[in-house]
Enzyme design. Structure first.
Site, PDB file in Angstrom:
ATOM      1  N   LYS A 188      43.609  52.999  31.969  1.00 45.80           N
ATOM      2  CA  LYS A 188      42.743  52.456  33.014  1.00 45.80           C
ATOM      3  C   LYS A 188      43.123  53.085  34.352  1.00 45.80           C
ATOM      4  O   LYS A 188      44.308  53.173  34.685  1.00 45.80           O
ATOM      5  CB  LYS A 188      42.921  50.937  33.056  1.00 45.80           C
ATOM      6  CG  LYS A 188      42.089  50.207  34.098  1.00 45.80           C
ATOM      7  CD  LYS A 188      42.405  48.716  34.049  1.00 45.80           C
ATOM      8  CE  LYS A 188      41.615  47.927  35.073  1.00 45.80           C
ATOM      9  NZ  LYS A 188      41.957  46.480  35.038  1.00 45.80           N
ATOM     10  N   SER A 215      38.121  43.882  34.242  1.00 51.40           N
ATOM     11  CA  SER A 215      38.029  45.165  34.918  1.00 51.40           C
ATOM     12  C   SER A 215      38.478  46.346  34.062  1.00 51.40           C
ATOM     13  O   SER A 215      38.359  47.493  34.476  1.00 51.40           O
ATOM     14  CB  SER A 215      38.849  45.123  36.210  1.00 51.40           C
ATOM     15  OG  SER A 215      40.205  44.823  35.950  1.00 51.40           O
ATOM     16  N   SER A 250      41.062  40.422  32.580  1.00 47.55           N
ATOM     17  CA  SER A 250      40.560  41.798  32.667  1.00 47.55           C
ATOM     18  C   SER A 250      40.884  42.678  31.467  1.00 47.55           C
ATOM     19  O   SER A 250      40.384  43.796  31.365  1.00 47.55           O
ATOM     20  CB  SER A 250      41.087  42.469  33.938  1.00 47.55           C
ATOM     21  OG  SER A 250      40.581  41.832  35.073  1.00 47.55           O
TER      22      SER A 250
END
Length: 530
Positions: free
Chosen positions: A126, A201, A225
């Site tokens: 990420k 996220s 997330s």
């Protein structure tokens, strides 16, 4: 309980559920354009790949090349990749093969893989977790050309274990949304339905995992997330015990808030539950001894508590959980009972103030940069904040509306009376003690991860009242794993959340592995092309 807040939540909740139902009717599922997996290497778990690499049955170059090809095949449909390092990854793979080749005997290779447990295995990261030399914009136009100066701590640990990073993946602006969409990258799409979000996220990681374009991903979770994207994209995602993994090198990051490293955790996203224990030990670094992974867990000695949602007045201000998700929980509990596990349905009345506790925890976070000023020591004026909020809603701001709404909510104390906030802080500590005592060293709690499957874009704010089911366990510092449980009638992934007491992560992973063995876990969005 905050009456005005709850009234607004009730109205928002009712409107959100109505919008969800309408969109389910009028928006047919748009299946992805990429083909199913053809290369058998892409169907194997990390544990299987490590065994094959150690035995010399495959090479790291073959494996890395296969995943690069898969990313290149699926990303035009998904828009999940921010920046790649494919050429450098191939060079890393050649070096890994040289190490393996030099260890000529079985003894030498076992020793090599004891030191480097995932040597030659590619993975993805990420963007907010930091991969040296690659994009570190984290969805913000103001940071557009910024590169990570060094690896984040967990990324460094995974590389030190022999992992080979391929790319950094998409996240929303400052990770402040559970839709992965920003003004640099645009939308990251769900591999099961291109009209829906991969959540956030860690949406880019979940999207790539969901279609078999990575062995595993490094994600971060401060309010669900990791777990929410894992649900939306049909894979496993684990949020570790608070404070287990280092969050240094992550953006956003707070240098002043002592609670921040407890709430934010970095953890794995993967298609296979059997990979989670190995990956979690690597990511835990010098704290892995706290997990006591080597101590066996007997299924028959465990106890399962379960719930389908909140009770009493609290359920009126939270979305109704989909029938398919309730059915998945029922099937999971029944399955575990047949394995000798004791089960008990739990009344969540002790979480009657879950919404207030969740909002107080977010309002209390200090030292995080404003998306408007890009600084932690200078908040924007209220006038500027409201102007940018309005502009973001009509599409004329460099900031996303989801991130702006969260920043405005924080400035307004989450619409709560300041005098009541300490009460909710104290209550959170009592709940933490209660759950740690209730679950102990043998118990887990099974709950819905979220109330529904993947949402359409621009609906996350309408469904925000469902997020405290995830955020609560960041606040309490308890480990939680999302477990996929097949698909619903629309063909979208569904699943459940398994929670344990502090540092009892292995119980979550044990249950995940048992349910994977029976219900098969990940279901690819497109059947394998064999």
């Amino acid at each position: 309980m905050e009456i005005i807040l709850r009234l607004l939540a009730f109205i928002l909740n009712a409107f959100g559920m109505l919008v969800n139902k309408i969109l389910d009717i009028v928006l047919p599922r748009q299946k992805p354009k990429f083909s199913g997996i053809r290369n058998p290497l892409l169907k194997k778990s990390v544990v299987e790949l490590v065994t094959q690499l150690r035995r010399g049955e495959i090479t790291s170059v073959e494996l890395v090349s296969a995943y690069i090809a898969r990313v290149q095949e699926v990303n035009p449909s998904l828009n999940a990749v921010v920046e790649d390092r494919f050429e450098a990854a191939l060079q890393d793979a050649k070096l890994a093969d040289q190490f393996i080749e030099k260890a000529s005997s079985d003894f030498d290779r076992v020793a090599l893989y004891t030191k480097y447990p995932i040597l030659g295995v590619p993975f993805t990261v990420k963007e907010s977790c930091g991969l040296k030399g690659l994009s570190f914009a984290v969805g913000s136009l103001a940071r557009r050309n910024m590169k990570a100066p060094q690896d984040g701590d967990v990324v460094e640990l995974v590389r030190a274990a022999g992992g080979i990073p391929l790319l950094v993946s998409a996240n929303p602006e400052f990770c402040m949304s559970f839709e992965t969409s920003n003004n640099i990258q645009g939308r990251c799409l769900n591999p099961y339905d291109l009209q829906r979000t991969s959540a956030g996220s860690s949406g880019g990681e979940a999207s790539l995992n969901g279609c078999g374009a990575t062995t595993f991903g490094v994600g971060s979770d401060i309010s669900g997330s990791i777990r929410l994207p894992a649900l939306f994209c049909g894979v496993f995602g684990h949020k570790p015990t608070g404070g287990l993994t280092s969050v240094k090198g992550h953006f956003p990051y707070s240098l002043t808030d002592k609670k921040f490293p407890e709430m934010l955790q970095i953890g794995p996203i993967t298609r296979f539950a059997r990979d989670l224990p190995l990956l979690l030990e690597i990511m835990a670094g010098d704290k892995k001894h706290k997990l006591k992974m080597s101590e066996p867990v007997a299924l028959k000695d465990m106890k399962v508590y379960y719930a389908f949602g909140y009770s009493g007045f609290n359920c009126l201000t939270h979305p109704v959980v989909d029938f398919d998700i309730k059915l998945a929980i029922t099937k999971a509990v029944t399955c575990l009972e047949r394995g000798g596990v004791q089960s008990k349905k739990l009344d969540l009345k002790f979480l009657s103030n879950s919404l207030e506790i969740a909002l107080v925890s977010l309002v209390d976070l200090k030292g995080l940069p404003s998306i408007v000023t890009q600084r932690a020591d200078r908040d924007p004026s209220m006038r500027l904040l409201m102007v940018e909020l309005f502009n973001s809603i009509i599409g004329h701001s460099i900031f996303t509306k989801e991130a702006m709404v969260l920043e405005v909510m924080k400035r307004f104390n989450g619409l709560m009376a300041t005098g009541n906030m300490e009460e909710y802080r104290v209550e959170a500590q009592k709940i933490k003690s209660h759950l740690n005592q209730l679950l102990g060293t043998q118990g887990v709690l099974i709950l819905p991860t979220f109330h529904t499957s993947a949402l359409c874009f621009h609906t996350s704010l309408l469904n925000v009242t469902g997020i405290d089911n995830l955020l609560l366990f960041n606040i309490l510092g308890l480990p939680a794993t999302h477990v996929p449980m097949g698909t619903n009638q629309r063909g979208m992934p569904i699943g459940l959340q398994v929670v344990a007491a502090q540092y009892q992560d292995k119980l979550c992973l044990k249950v995940a592995a048992e349910l994977e063995a029976v219900f098969h876990g990940w279901v690819p969005p497109v059947p394998h092309d064999t």
